[in-house]
Design an enzyme around this catalytic site. Structure first.
Site, short mmCIF file in Angstrom:
data_model
loop_
_atom_site.label_atom_id
_atom_site.label_comp_id
_atom_site.label_asym_id
_atom_site.label_seq_id
_atom_site.Cartn_x
_atom_site.Cartn_y
_atom_site.Cartn_z
N ILE A 140 -1.34 39.81 -6.31
CA ILE A 140 -0.92 40.34 -7.61
C ILE A 140 -1.59 39.39 -8.60
O ILE A 140 -1.18 38.23 -8.73
CB ILE A 140 0.61 40.33 -7.79
N PRO A 141 -2.66 39.84 -9.26
CA PRO A 141 -3.51 38.92 -10.02
C PRO A 141 -2.92 38.46 -11.35
O PRO A 141 -3.41 38.81 -12.43
CB PRO A 141 -4.78 39.74 -10.21
N CYS A 142 -1.90 37.64 -11.29
CA CYS A 142 -1.24 37.15 -12.49
C CYS A 142 -2.18 36.30 -13.34
O CYS A 142 -1.96 36.17 -14.55
CB CYS A 142 0.02 36.37 -12.14
N HIS A 143 -3.25 35.77 -12.74
CA HIS A 143 -4.20 34.98 -13.51
C HIS A 143 -4.95 35.84 -14.53
O HIS A 143 -5.53 35.32 -15.47
CB HIS A 143 -5.19 34.26 -12.57
#
Length: 187
Positions: A140-143
């Site tokens: 989950i690409p929170c970056h």
């Protein structure tokens, strides 16, 4: 999370040592790169006490291979991996589903993601909290979710916002260095 014992694997990437944990249902945790295998294992086990080293499933092996390629700079999509995030707040589930749609090199802000989900600007803080509690960063690409004005913002992974900026730069998203508050007099 799954009611069975969780298993984990520590592995090395071009960015450092990562960890991944899984249940019979799917991937439960991902540890972003650290400087040592011991540090990755310690950080991963802090969040999943009682997990045991295990033989990864084919999906987990594919996720590990994808993470290695990601940290080598290859454009990777993690959308298809099955996750086991356990019981989540309904809004957090929506936030995570929306964040998973962000592809390589694309970013949004906490506020824009909240608006996309039909919530008001006050929900930007909830989006930030969900990103900070993301159990599977990278997958989950929170970056890729930034602070207002497209600023890097915080990052709860090892290395903080510097690690976040490095991951985004790997994807071709660059940030200017902050300008000093006071200009030089030039003498």
């Amino acid at each position: 999370m799954g009611h069975t014992v969780q298993h984990y694997l520590i592995f090395e990437t071009a960015g450092g040592f990562c960890g991944i944990a899984w249940s019979d249902i799917g991937i439960t945790r991902f540890q972003l790169p650290t400087k040592s295998a011991d540090a990755a294992e310690r950080l991963l086990l802090r969040r999943i006490p009682g997990a045991e080293p295990g033989q990864p499933s084919e999906q987990v092996l594919q996720a590990v291979a994808a993470a290695k390629r990601y940290f080598e700079g290859e454009e990777i999509d993690f959308f298809g991996f099955k996750l086991d995030l356990g019981e989540q707040d309904v809004f957090f589930e929506q936030i995570y589903a929306a964040a998973r749609q962000l592809s390589w090199g694309h970013t949004t802000t906490y506020g824009a993601l909240a608006k996309q989900l039909g919530a008001g600007p006050e929900a930007a803080r909830d989006v930030g909290q969900a990103m900070a509690k993301n159990p599977v960063p990278l997958i989950i690409p929170c970056h890729r979710v930034l602070a207002a004005g497209g600023k890097v913002g915080g990052f709860s992974a090892p290395g903080g916002s510097v690690a976040k900026a490095r991951m985004l730069e790997l994807e071709g998203v660059h940030f200017e260095s902050p300008q000093p508050a006071q200009k030089s007099f030039g003498f």
